[in-house]
Design a protein around this motif. Structure first.
Motif, PDB file in Angstrom:
ATOM      1  N   MET A   1       0.860  -1.195   0.000  1.00  0.00           N
ATOM      2  CA  MET A   1       0.000   0.000   0.000  1.00  0.00           C
ATOM      3  C   MET A   1       0.891   1.237   0.000  1.00  0.00           C
ATOM      4  O   MET A   1       1.759   1.355   0.881  1.00  0.00           O
ATOM      5  CB  MET A   1      -0.916  -0.027   1.236  1.00  0.00           C
ATOM      6  N   ASP A   2       0.658   2.091  -0.946  1.00  0.00           N
ATOM      7  CA  ASP A   2       1.535   3.253  -1.098  1.00  0.00           C
ATOM      8  C   ASP A   2       1.658   4.069   0.189  1.00  0.00           C
ATOM      9  O   ASP A   2       0.639   4.431   0.796  1.00  0.00           O
ATOM     10  CB  ASP A   2       0.991   4.173  -2.189  1.00  0.00           C
ATOM     11  N   GLY A   3       2.881   4.333   0.579  1.00  0.00           N
ATOM     12  CA  GLY A   3       3.133   5.205   1.724  1.00  0.00           C
ATOM     13  C   GLY A   3       2.854   4.597   3.074  1.00  0.00           C
ATOM     14  O   GLY A   3       3.039   5.262   4.101  1.00  0.00           O
ATOM     15  N   ALA A   4       2.416   3.339   3.106  1.00  0.00           N
ATOM     16  CA  ALA A   4       2.050   2.723   4.382  1.00  0.00           C
ATOM     17  C   ALA A   4       3.100   1.700   4.807  1.00  0.00           C
ATOM     18  O   ALA A   4       3.735   1.052   3.969  1.00  0.00           O
ATOM     19  CB  ALA A   4       0.688   2.048   4.270  1.00  0.00           C
ATOM     20  N   LEU A   5       3.242   1.570   6.111  1.00  0.00           N
ATOM     21  CA  LEU A   5       4.097   0.528   6.686  1.00  0.00           C
ATOM     22  C   LEU A   5       3.478   0.160   8.029  1.00  0.00           C
ATOM     23  O   LEU A   5       3.141   1.042   8.826  1.00  0.00           O
ATOM     24  CB  LEU A   5       5.523   1.062   6.867  1.00  0.00           C
ATOM     25  N   PHE A   6       3.283  -1.133   8.235  1.00  0.00           N
ATOM     26  CA  PHE A   6       2.563  -1.547   9.437  1.00  0.00           C
ATOM     27  C   PHE A   6       3.061  -2.894   9.932  1.00  0.00           C
ATOM     28  O   PHE A   6       3.758  -3.630   9.221  1.00  0.00           O
ATOM     29  CB  PHE A   6       1.056  -1.618   9.185  1.00  0.00           C
ATOM     30  N   GLY A   7       2.698  -3.205  11.164  1.00  0.00           N
ATOM     31  CA  GLY A   7       3.008  -4.493  11.766  1.00  0.00           C
ATOM     32  C   GLY A   7       2.131  -4.688  12.985  1.00  0.00           C
ATOM     33  O   GLY A   7       1.463  -3.754  13.434  1.00  0.00           O
ATOM     34  N   THR A   8       2.110  -5.900  13.508  1.00  0.00           N
ATOM     35  CA  THR A   8       1.241  -6.198  14.643  1.00  0.00           C
ATOM     36  C   THR A   8       2.011  -6.934  15.731  1.00  0.00           C
ATOM     37  O   THR A   8       3.070  -7.517  15.487  1.00  0.00           O
ATOM     38  CB  THR A   8       0.036  -7.058  14.214  1.00  0.00           C
ATOM     39  N   GLU A   9       1.445  -6.878  16.931  1.00  0.00           N
ATOM     40  CA  GLU A   9       1.989  -7.615  18.072  1.00  0.00           C
ATOM     41  C   GLU A   9       0.865  -8.463  18.651  1.00  0.00           C
ATOM     42  O   GLU A   9      -0.222  -7.950  18.897  1.00  0.00           O
ATOM     43  CB  GLU A   9       2.490  -6.658  19.149  1.00  0.00           C
ATOM     44  N   THR A  10       1.143  -9.737  18.895  1.00  0.00           N
ATOM     45  CA  THR A  10       0.133 -10.641  19.446  1.00  0.00           C
ATOM     46  C   THR A  10       0.638 -11.259  20.734  1.00  0.00           C
ATOM     47  O   THR A  10       1.698 -11.885  20.760  1.00  0.00           O
ATOM     48  CB  THR A  10      -0.195 -11.775  18.456  1.00  0.00           C
ATOM     49  N   GLU A  11      -0.120 -11.072  21.809  1.00  0.00           N
ATOM     50  CA  GLU A  11       0.152 -11.773  23.064  1.00  0.00           C
ATOM     51  C   GLU A  11      -0.699 -13.046  23.058  1.00  0.00           C
ATOM     52  O   GLU A  11      -1.932 -12.977  23.128  1.00  0.00           O
ATOM     53  CB  GLU A  11      -0.223 -10.918  24.275  1.00  0.00           C
ATOM     54  N   TYR A  12      -0.053 -14.191  22.968  1.00  0.00           N
ATOM     55  CA  TYR A  12      -0.798 -15.448  22.903  1.00  0.00           C
ATOM     56  C   TYR A  12      -1.173 -15.921  24.307  1.00  0.00           C
ATOM     57  O   TYR A  12      -0.374 -15.809  25.247  1.00  0.00           O
ATOM     58  CB  TYR A  12       0.048 -16.540  22.246  1.00  0.00           C
ATOM     59  N   ALA A  13      -2.366 -16.471  24.427  1.00  0.00           N
ATOM     60  CA  ALA A  13      -2.711 -17.213  25.624  1.00  0.00           C
ATOM     61  C   ALA A  13      -2.088 -18.598  25.513  1.00  0.00           C
ATOM     62  O   ALA A  13      -1.752 -19.061  24.423  1.00  0.00           O
ATOM     63  CB  ALA A  13      -4.227 -17.325  25.758  1.00  0.00           C
ATOM     64  N   CYS A  14      -1.919 -19.245  26.653  1.00  0.00           N
ATOM     65  CA  CYS A  14      -1.288 -20.570  26.663  1.00  0.00           C
ATOM     66  C   CYS A  14      -2.047 -21.440  27.650  1.00  0.00           C
ATOM     67  O   CYS A  14      -2.390 -20.994  28.743  1.00  0.00           O
ATOM     68  CB  CYS A  14       0.180 -20.426  27.073  1.00  0.00           C
ATOM     69  N   ALA A  15      -2.315 -22.664  27.263  1.00  0.00           N
ATOM     70  CA  ALA A  15      -3.111 -23.531  28.127  1.00  0.00           C
ATOM     71  C   ALA A  15      -2.668 -24.975  27.992  1.00  0.00           C
ATOM     72  O   ALA A  15      -2.062 -25.360  26.993  1.00  0.00           O
ATOM     73  CB  ALA A  15      -4.588 -23.423  27.777  1.00  0.00           C
ATOM     74  N   GLY A  16      -2.982 -25.728  29.015  1.00  0.00           N
ATOM     75  CA  GLY A  16      -2.873 -27.169  28.923  1.00  0.00           C
ATOM     76  C   GLY A  16      -1.609 -27.778  29.455  1.00  0.00           C
ATOM     77  O   GLY A  16      -1.481 -28.999  29.535  1.00  0.00           O
ATOM     78  N   ALA A  17      -0.646 -26.953  29.827  1.00  0.00           N
ATOM     79  CA  ALA A  17       0.614 -27.518  30.292  1.00  0.00           C
ATOM     80  C   ALA A  17       0.406 -28.172  31.650  1.00  0.00           C
ATOM     81  O   ALA A  17       0.085 -27.501  32.625  1.00  0.00           O
ATOM     82  CB  ALA A  17       1.664 -26.423  30.391  1.00  0.00           C
ATOM     83  N   ALA A  18       0.592 -29.468  31.691  1.00  0.00           N
ATOM     84  CA  ALA A  18       0.368 -30.193  32.934  1.00  0.00           C
ATOM     85  C   ALA A  18       1.363 -29.728  33.996  1.00  0.00           C
ATOM     86  O   ALA A  18       2.562 -29.847  33.825  1.00  0.00           O
ATOM     87  CB  ALA A  18       0.517 -31.692  32.685  1.00  0.00           C
ATOM     88  N   GLY A  19       0.840 -29.199  35.075  1.00  0.00           N
ATOM     89  CA  GLY A  19       1.706 -28.787  36.180  1.00  0.00           C
ATOM     90  C   GLY A  19       2.432 -27.485  35.938  1.00  0.00           C
ATOM     91  O   GLY A  19       3.208 -27.041  36.781  1.00  0.00           O
ATOM     92  N   GLN A  20       2.229 -26.870  34.793  1.00  0.00           N
ATOM     93  CA  GLN A  20       2.906 -25.614  34.499  1.00  0.00           C
ATOM     94  C   GLN A  20       1.891 -24.499  34.353  1.00  0.00           C
ATOM     95  O   GLN A  20       0.802 -24.706  33.826  1.00  0.00           O
ATOM     96  CB  GLN A  20       3.695 -25.710  33.193  1.00  0.00           C
ATOM     97  N   SER A  21       2.272 -23.326  34.812  1.00  0.00           N
ATOM     98  CA  SER A  21       1.413 -22.178  34.584  1.00  0.00           C
ATOM     99  C   SER A  21       1.561 -21.747  33.133  1.00  0.00           C
ATOM    100  O   SER A  21       2.546 -22.096  32.461  1.00  0.00           O
ATOM    101  CB  SER A  21       1.819 -21.030  35.502  1.00  0.00           C
ATOM    102  N   PRO A  22       0.609 -20.972  32.616  1.00  0.00           N
ATOM    103  CA  PRO A  22       0.770 -20.456  31.250  1.00  0.00           C
ATOM    104  C   PRO A  22       2.090 -19.707  31.066  1.00  0.00           C
ATOM    105  O   PRO A  22       2.737 -19.833  30.022  1.00  0.00           O
ATOM    106  CB  PRO A  22      -0.441 -19.529  31.093  1.00  0.00           C
ATOM    107  N   ALA A  23       2.485 -18.944  32.079  1.00  0.00           N
ATOM    108  CA  ALA A  23       3.729 -18.177  31.957  1.00  0.00           C
ATOM    109  C   ALA A  23       4.943 -19.103  31.897  1.00  0.00           C
ATOM    110  O   ALA A  23       5.886 -18.868  31.125  1.00  0.00           O
ATOM    111  CB  ALA A  23       3.854 -17.203  33.124  1.00  0.00           C
TER     112      ALA A  23
END
Lengths: 526, 64
Positions: A1-23
């Motif tokens: 797109m002429d004259g445009a420049l863009f990007g994104t940031e995504t913070e993912y959720a995390c689930a399912g780790a047995a015995g582990q917190s998402p972090a």
């Protein structure tokens, strides 16, 4: 797109780790991404916002992967086309999927690309647009707010309202009792529906504008202006958007916002001012049945779709015929607004909230518990799982319900290759050359692990390091290159006092990066 | 099943986008003889499988 420049940031959720917190699981996968130098190179320097040494790294595709607020966060490279940014987002998703598989954890760790956990917490999806004027100007702020408030009509990811918010999500304009919303027009259904919102973020907004992103009030428009580029560039940082799964919605969200930013840069004065932007964004979000209206500062009301059309009309007048991305955006913007006005359900597959609403409605109709079935929350989350084996979004895509803008091969390339026409190309090339030279072998983690800060004497060594490093000059000034042998930043890469700067995000820096890359092995031996 | 078009059926170039009505996207309309995708028992089974296989909702750290 002429004259445009863009990007994104995504913070993912995390689930399912047995015995582990998402972090904890996020840390494990982050380490996996960089351990084998398969996708990028770890960063040794402590950075602002509490980033400890090794908190993340830059990727060969020009993006960055790091830990933030307990989430694994992926920032795309700087992109100049809608196809590139859509591919870059998919590349980030697939880096996580591939790393989890490489670690043999695909049945233990699941990443989710959404913005709420249904326990009342939200996490971000941020958009960045390169500007030439300040995003903090009064005209820019006033011009953006009505657009952002109403953009959720086609950019919302949709959600069952998190339980703590359901009490405030029971407004009904026609039919149904407390806690019951009417069906979408055209659905032909009289089944009462559970509270459903168009946007995953609107419910968490408390102020219209703020310099902050979280504490002190979540804003519709964040005023952070951290250009990460040369002096003539500024950055618009938008934190109200949802993490879309629909590639069509992602492209339309970024394309329309880039055009609106360009209109405002040119000095166009939007004639629409909302009476209460925060109230308006929530009201629209709580209403999945159409006929959205907003109160204006002049005391009247107007259809939310007409607010969008005010921007579309001016963008069309000024930009139609300019380039391929602009024309695609203008055509699809017009079409989606007409679709929303006439029958939103026909937009299933294109607009995430409509797709999800349709799926949840059909599931509820078949369930003995209807909308009280707790599986509906899992189905909502399933839409956002990035592991294709358990992703409702992927299932619908394979069934032909949801179109793709980039094919699987293009997405796979985006795991490794940066866009060719931005500074991400130069950065990606240098990061790869550093990884091939095993630059991270020279990091003295044992010293870094003792915490940096103030004046320190370790053995015979005496030096000053900072609590965090702003840029390569801090390492040079403290003589700490023997501890932190390199620094990678959005605007520069440094290896032991040798610096390659990328002040212009619109340049590819191909020749400079090629020369710099070749010098890296000798620089590391010094 | 063929992939969906990546563009919605568009009206004429939107030189006057505020004017309505225009053509509503129609490419998703079922064709004669085409089964309704949403009644596909395979999709229902796959959705049930996905719900079984994904973890229960997990509280996440508040983010930005």
């Amino acid at each position: 797109m002429d004259g445009a420049l863009f990007g994104t940031e995504t913070e993912y959720a995390c689930a399912g780790a047995a015995g582990q917190s998402p972090a904890e699981a996020a840390i494990r996968v982050k380490d996996g991404v960089f351990a084998g130098r398969k996708f990028g190179l770890i960063e040794p320097a402590p950075r602002e916002w509490g980033e400890v040494p090794g908190n993340g790294g830059f990727l060969f595709n020009g993006g960055r992967l790091y830990l933030d607020s307990g989430h694994l966060e992926y920032a795309t490279p700087e992109c100049r086309t809608l196809e590139d940014v859509v591919a870059a987002e998919r590349g980030g998703d697939q880096i996580l999927v591939q790393t989890v598989a490489d670690l043999g954890l695909q049945s233990e760790i699941f990443f989710i690309k959404n913005n709420t956990d249904h326990f009342g917490h939200t996490y971000g999806y941020h958009e960045n647009y390169c500007l030439r004027v300040s995003p903090r100007s009064r005209d820019m702020v006033q011009g953006l707010l009505p657009f952002l408030v109403t953009r959720q009509l086609f950019a919302g990811a949709g959600m069952i309202a998190p339980a703590p918010l359901r009490g405030r999500a029971t407004g009904s304009r026609s039919g149904g009792g407390p806690g019951v919303l009417p069906a979408l027009p055209g659905s032909g259904s009289t089944v009462p529906v559970t509270p459903f919102q168009l946007s995953q973020r609107a419910a968490f907004v408390s102020v219209d504008v703020s310099h902050r992103v979280r504490f002190g009030g979540r804003p519709i428009l964040n005023l952070r202006d951290e250009p990460l580029a040369g002096g003539r560039f500024r950055r618009l940082h938008i934190i109200i958007g949802d993490a879309n799964r629909s590639e069509y919605a992602t492209a339309l969200k970024l394309g329309t916002t880039a055009l609106v930013a360009q209109l405002l840069e040119l000095g166009w004065d939007c004639d629409v001012e909302l009476e209460h932007p925060v109230q308006a964004i929530k009201d629209i979000s709580r209403n999945p049945h159409g006929n959205w209206t907003v109160r204006t500062a002049r005391g009247g009301s107007m259809p939310a779709i007409e607010v969008q059309r005010a921007y579309l009309l001016e963008a069309t007048r000024r930009f139609l015929g300019r380039d391929k991305d602009t024309d695609w955006t203008l055509r699809q913007w017009a079409t989606i607004l007409n679709g929303l006005e006439m029958d939103p359900l026909r937009l299933a597959g294109y607009v995430d909230w409509v797709t999800k609403y349709q799926q949840l409605s059909q599931f509820a109709e078949k369930s003995p518990r209807g909308w009280d079935d707790p599986a509906l929350i899992k189905l909502d989350l399933a839409y956002h799982h990035v592991n294709p084996a358990v992703s409702l979004y992927t299932l619908l895509r394979k069934q032909g319900v949801i179109p793709s803008l980039v094919d699987d091969e293009r997405a796979e390339r985006a795991m490794q290759q940066p866009p060719a026409d931005s500074r991400a190309a130069g950065r990606g090339h240098v990061v790869r050359a550093m990884a091939e030279a095993r630059a991270d072998d020279a990091i003295r983690w044992e010293v870094l692990a003792r915490r940096l800060g103030e004046r320190a004497v370790w053995g015979d060594e005496r030096f000053v390091v900072y609590e965090y490093v702003d840029d390569w000059r801090d390492i040079r000034d403290t003589g700490a290159w023997h501890i932190i042998p390199y620094l990678i930043d959005w605007g520069a890469v440094a290896v032991k006092d040798h610096v390659l700067e990328f002040p212009d995000p619109f340049r590819d820096y191909a020749e400079e990066a090629e020369r710099f890359g070749k010098s890296i092995p000798s620089l590391l031996r010094r | 099943m063929p992939a969906m078009p990546t563009e919605l059926a568009a009206p004429e170039a939107p030189t006057k986008p505020a004017e309505t009505p225009v053509e509503v996207p129609s490419r998703q309309d079922p064709q004669p003889g085409e089964p309704d995708k949403q009644d596909d028992p395979d999709i229902d089974e796959q959705i049930k499988r996905i719900i079984r296989e994904i973890p229960d909702p997990t509280p996440q750290p508040g983010g930005q």
